[in-house]
Design an enzyme around this catalytic site. Sequence first.
Site, short mmCIF file in Angstrom:
data_model
loop_
_atom_site.label_atom_id
_atom_site.label_comp_id
_atom_site.label_asym_id
_atom_site.label_seq_id
_atom_site.Cartn_x
_atom_site.Cartn_y
_atom_site.Cartn_z
N ILE A 136 23.92 58.91 24.49
CA ILE A 136 24.77 58.08 25.29
C ILE A 136 25.64 57.40 26.42
O ILE A 136 26.40 57.60 25.18
CB ILE A 136 23.39 56.31 24.97
CG1 ILE A 136 23.98 55.47 23.48
CG2 ILE A 136 22.00 57.19 24.99
CD1 ILE A 136 23.17 54.75 22.96
N ASP A 137 25.63 57.14 26.72
CA ASP A 137 27.14 56.61 27.00
C ASP A 137 27.80 55.64 26.78
O ASP A 137 27.03 55.07 26.12
CB ASP A 137 27.15 56.27 28.81
CG ASP A 137 26.24 57.22 29.89
OD1 ASP A 137 26.66 58.74 29.66
OD2 ASP A 137 26.33 56.60 31.09
N LYS A 138 29.14 55.66 26.96
CA LYS A 138 30.09 54.74 25.97
C LYS A 138 30.04 53.04 26.22
O LYS A 138 29.66 52.79 25.31
CB LYS A 138 31.29 54.85 26.88
CG LYS A 138 32.68 54.24 25.33
CD LYS A 138 34.00 54.01 26.15
CE LYS A 138 34.88 53.33 25.94
NZ LYS A 138 35.76 52.72 26.64
N ARG A 236 22.28 55.55 35.97
CA ARG A 236 23.13 55.03 36.22
C ARG A 236 22.85 55.69 38.25
O ARG A 236 22.32 55.26 38.61
CB ARG A 236 24.21 55.21 35.89
CG ARG A 236 24.07 54.57 34.56
CD ARG A 236 25.70 55.26 33.61
NE ARG A 236 26.83 54.94 34.83
CZ ARG A 236 28.00 55.42 33.99
NH1 ARG A 236 28.35 56.47 32.79
NH2 ARG A 236 28.96 55.13 34.56
#
Length: 302
Positions: A136-138, A236
């Site tokens: 999962i993204d930062k 996103r």
Amino acid sequence: MSNHYQVSEQDTGKRIDKLITEIDPSASRTQVQNWIKDGHLLVGGEQVKSNYKVQENDEITWEIPEPEPLKIEAEDIPLDVVYEDKDLIVVNKPRGMVVHPSSGHPNGTLVNALLHHCDDLSGINGVTRPGIVHRIDKDTSGLLMVAKNDHAHQSLAEQLANKTTDRKYEAIVHGEIAHEYGTIEAPIGRDNKDRQSMAVVEEGKPAVTHFKVLELFKDFTHVECVLETGRTHQIRVHMKYINHPLAGDPKYGPRKSLPINGQALHARTLAFNHPVTNERMDFHVEPPDDFKEMLELVKKRS
């Protein structure tokens, strides 16, 4: 690896850094600019600048330098472990933590923390991504499963590929979504105008996101998103595609947004079959405080 390209008439006038990313989509503009600066890319045997505009019949040669090996060290970083046994770990990743080391983030990552927490992580994804089955993204918080051995890794990866896992996210998006439920089915790939970003593009990989409206506010909507596929930045990109970008998203959202440090996106639910016992494992974690504060803020504004 050595590469050679002769500029055609249709490529004439293009910036050389942009042209190389078109020839090699795996290369970013920044990478190419660094190759040019370091003398790894030449035109007719001569160094040029990144903004050089190529001419027909230019002979371009470039050597992709070997990446410097990353030394991945264990770091004593606190981990929110939701579940752990001899085969796997489920963690609740905080916003702001990168999942695995890279040249831009050599330390302080989830992998550095995991190496300190336990000695046994699967080696399927190599030294920089031990145990990492999915990411999962930062700036996305929430649940992530990590494999401790290769058998567990293979099983969990197959479940992801076969769409038998359950991954639900909470998000705050711009605008008031008119439909209570929806499905976004649109292919995702590298953005042709910005290689550092993803976008809905015709040549992209199939991507499916289901969403449900949890609560409507003035100018914002609280939604649940369910991933059917797992493309980079999928939620996103898909929410931006339907004109409801995530609040706080620095890459895909509007500049004026909620005062949250990164996109308002939280991986709330994760379910899968245990790789050894086949028991269904089902985990849920509440969004972090900053996410809840943003919900309270939009409620007050409404």
